[in-house]
Write an enzyme that holds these catalytic residues in place. Sequence first.
Site, PDB file in Angstrom:
ATOM      1  CD  GLU A   1      22.088  36.454  11.199  1.00 51.57           C
ATOM      2  OE1 GLU A   1      22.865  37.158  11.657  1.00 51.57           O
ATOM      3  OE2 GLU A   1      22.206  35.393  10.370  1.00 51.57           O
TER       4      GLU A   1
ATOM      5  CD  GLU B   1      23.906  45.880  19.293  1.00 52.28           C
ATOM      6  OE1 GLU B   1      23.054  45.487  20.041  1.00 52.28           O
ATOM      7  OE2 GLU B   1      24.045  45.838  17.928  1.00 52.28           O
TER       8      GLU B   1
ATOM      9  CB  CYS C   1      23.560  44.013  13.315  1.00 54.91           C
ATOM     10  SG  CYS C   1      23.415  43.594  11.595  1.00 54.91           S
TER      11      CYS C   1
ATOM     12  CE  LYS D   1       6.084  42.149  15.608  1.00 54.67           C
ATOM     13  NZ  LYS D   1       6.749  43.460  15.087  1.00 54.67           N
TER      14      LYS D   1
HETATM   15  P1  NAI Z   1      14.000  44.329  18.971  1.00 57.37           P
HETATM   16  O1  NAI Z   1      14.457  42.846  19.234  1.00 57.37           O
HETATM   17  O2  NAI Z   1      13.376  45.044  19.986  1.00 57.37           O
HETATM   18  O3  NAI Z   1      12.898  44.228  17.886  1.00 57.37           O
HETATM   19  C1  NAI Z   1      13.029  43.364  16.701  1.00 57.37           C
HETATM   20  C2  NAI Z   1      11.731  42.591  16.274  1.00 57.37           C
HETATM   21  O4  NAI Z   1      11.346  41.546  17.275  1.00 57.37           O
HETATM   22  C3  NAI Z   1      10.580  43.754  16.161  1.00 57.37           C
HETATM   23  O5  NAI Z   1       9.733  43.548  15.049  1.00 57.37           O
HETATM   24  C4  NAI Z   1       9.500  43.530  17.391  1.00 57.37           C
HETATM   25  O6  NAI Z   1       8.424  43.888  17.274  1.00 57.37           O
HETATM   26  C5  NAI Z   1       9.802  42.010  17.807  1.00 57.37           C
HETATM   27  N1  NAI Z   1       9.679  41.672  19.099  1.00 57.37           N
HETATM   28  C6  NAI Z   1       9.765  42.384  20.150  1.00 57.37           C
HETATM   29  N2  NAI Z   1       9.467  41.549  21.326  1.00 57.37           N
HETATM   30  C7  NAI Z   1       9.062  40.576  20.826  1.00 57.37           C
HETATM   31  C8  NAI Z   1       8.786  39.078  21.580  1.00 57.37           C
HETATM   32  N3  NAI Z   1       8.235  39.259  22.888  1.00 57.37           N
HETATM   33  N4  NAI Z   1       8.291  38.277  20.721  1.00 57.37           N
HETATM   34  C9  NAI Z   1       8.501  38.182  19.346  1.00 57.37           C
HETATM   35  N5  NAI Z   1       8.863  39.327  18.762  1.00 57.37           N
HETATM   36  C10 NAI Z   1       9.012  40.320  19.360  1.00 57.37           C
HETATM   37  O7  NAI Z   1      15.164  44.980  18.084  1.00 57.37           O
HETATM   38  P2  NAI Z   1      15.416  46.605  17.716  1.00 57.37           P
HETATM   39  O8  NAI Z   1      15.780  47.207  19.127  1.00 57.37           O
HETATM   40  O9  NAI Z   1      14.063  47.156  16.954  1.00 57.37           O
HETATM   41  O10 NAI Z   1      16.318  46.378  16.787  1.00 57.37           O
HETATM   42  C11 NAI Z   1      17.932  46.538  17.158  1.00 57.37           C
HETATM   43  C12 NAI Z   1      18.559  45.145  17.411  1.00 57.37           C
HETATM   44  O11 NAI Z   1      18.332  44.456  16.081  1.00 57.37           O
HETATM   45  C13 NAI Z   1      19.818  45.517  17.649  1.00 57.37           C
HETATM   46  O12 NAI Z   1      20.128  44.853  18.831  1.00 57.37           O
HETATM   47  C14 NAI Z   1      20.742  45.005  16.443  1.00 57.37           C
HETATM   48  O13 NAI Z   1      22.027  44.483  16.833  1.00 57.37           O
HETATM   49  C15 NAI Z   1      19.791  43.765  15.849  1.00 57.37           C
HETATM   50  N6  NAI Z   1      20.083  43.628  14.616  1.00 57.37           N
HETATM   51  C16 NAI Z   1      20.779  42.565  14.115  1.00 57.37           C
HETATM   52  C17 NAI Z   1      21.056  42.285  12.869  1.00 57.37           C
HETATM   53  C18 NAI Z   1      21.920  41.100  12.338  1.00 57.37           C
HETATM   54  O14 NAI Z   1      21.515  40.897  11.274  1.00 57.37           O
HETATM   55  N7  NAI Z   1      22.717  40.375  13.297  1.00 57.37           N
HETATM   56  C19 NAI Z   1      20.767  43.267  11.609  1.00 57.37           C
HETATM   57  C20 NAI Z   1      20.197  44.280  12.504  1.00 57.37           C
HETATM   58  C21 NAI Z   1      19.883  44.699  13.657  1.00 57.37           C
END
Ligand code: NAI
Length: 487
Positions: free
Chosen positions: A247, A379, A281, A172
């Site tokens: 992650e 963050e 991240c 997804k």
């Molecule tokens: P997000 O958590 O809002 O979205 C990530 C994904 O989850 C999207 O595809 C979204 O549609 C999906 N999603 C949203 N609600 C959901 C639900 N209820 N059930 C299942 N899937 C759902 O993250 P965002 O804001 O787009 O991205 C930034 C975040 O990602 C930051 O917190 C960042 O730190 C983290 N991140 C972590 C990394 C790592 O490797 N540790 C790398 C890059 C980003």
Amino acid sequence: MTFQLYINGQFEDGAATFDSINPATGQVWAKMPEARTDQVNRAVDAADQALQKPEWAGLTASQRGKLLYKLADLVEQAALRLAEIETSDTGKIIRETSSQIAYVAEYYRYYAGIADKLEGSFIPVDKQDMQVWLVREPVGVVAAIVPWNSQLFLSAVKVGPALAAGCTVVLKASEEGPGPLLEFARLVHEAGFPAGVVNVITGFGPECGAVLSSHAKVAHVAFTGGPDTARHIVRNSADNLANVSLELGGKSPFVVFADADLQSAVNAQVAAIFAASGQSCVAGSRLLVEESIKDQFVQKLVERVQSIHIGLPSEMATEYGPLCTLRQREKIEQVVASSIEQGAKLLTGGKALDREGYYYAPTILDCSDASQADSIKTELFGPVLSVDTFQTEQEAVFKANNTPYSLAAGIFTNNLTRAHRMTKAIKSGIVWLNTYRAVSPLAPFGGHGLSGYGREGGFSAVLDYTITKTVWLRTSDEPIEDPFVMR
Ligand code: NAI
Ligand code: MG
């Protein structure tokens, strides 16, 4: 450009479409297909059926590896096209998207090579007439859910090991810029994976993401994103009992001792927090600098930051582009404002740029008299560096570890014994000594605490996509005697 979903080996429109914005202009640049419940269910069903069909289940591990090698070559050849789409869709600079996607091919190659090296084992059990061995089997249908940033990379560390292990996948893409992964589906198709082995969909979190992660036929959810979404996924896993790997983000410390190579530390600190406009991240968002060199170090840093080449993300010379979403910029504006009210001093930046698109200036806040400032704790996933100081190694460790996140840490020192002591004392999944933001397919990646659990990258990641089966063979020809006693 038009984009479609990829389900069961076929490209199809979504149940609806939504606009995708180019963050450099703030204008709609493409229509994206939205998968709703019915299409998500079909994608999972296709993955579940593919898991059992001979076209995939009947392949040898080496044949699976060959498909992954083919995919790697295709990703490498298409790197620039994918990068251009990613840059238009997310605002991430082409300088990084083009090199990062070319390197993603190495991740697929690495996992291609592992496919036929997943050996079982023989267990010398303590019973004369028994032979016992373990075989490794694919865990089942994998739901891979990724955010918009570095999405080819973040999906490669899930899809690569999952396919190497023989699983099938529903990937997804984030609703904030799904273009590159929908385009990636064309490469999966061209590589010749059987229908249903990899499905690529996108849609909104509350419907598409939630239906996928809670689906009864999903055995493993590999998630990268924010902690709130992670909690939804973990709660949903109480129903389908899927394995979950998370992650999440971080608030990673970047520690500079007076004995460090300061020029190198300045450049690494710039990479840590201003590369990808801070939307990483592993962003090193808390600078902890030894007090005796603070003024000198911060001055060099501010000078370097003020010479960053800000421009259109589509131009190779650009070092710094817009944020991905307007919402993100608004959140950053709020936190910077509240931090200044709490006593943080603005050293540079601190405002949206006066140009079209979602640009926000590279920002440095001196929080050495405002250790409770919001910017130190939150963050931001953006280009805001909070500076604090320390006088002793113990104080550096205390401040570095004073966070619920534990993803990455940078330590700059030329003192060998100190480097080892710090590495041991720091609470984080990754420690970068005298470097920052380096990755490799061979090296595991991930954090703990609020940064999630599970590791991606490296050999061990493949094992997470396998389950062991313990096989018992009785070698005796004598009849089994007492049926009422456990053997
Ligand atoms: P997000 O958590 O809002 O979205 C990530 C994904 O989850 C999207 O595809 C979204 O549609 C999906 N999603 C949203 N609600 C959901 C639900 N209820 N059930 C299942 N899937 C759902 O993250 P965002 O804001 O787009 O991205 C930034 C975040 O990602 C930051 O917190 C960042 O730190 C983290 N991140 C972590 C990394 C790592 O490797 N540790 C790398 C890059 C980003
Ligand atoms: Mg977009």
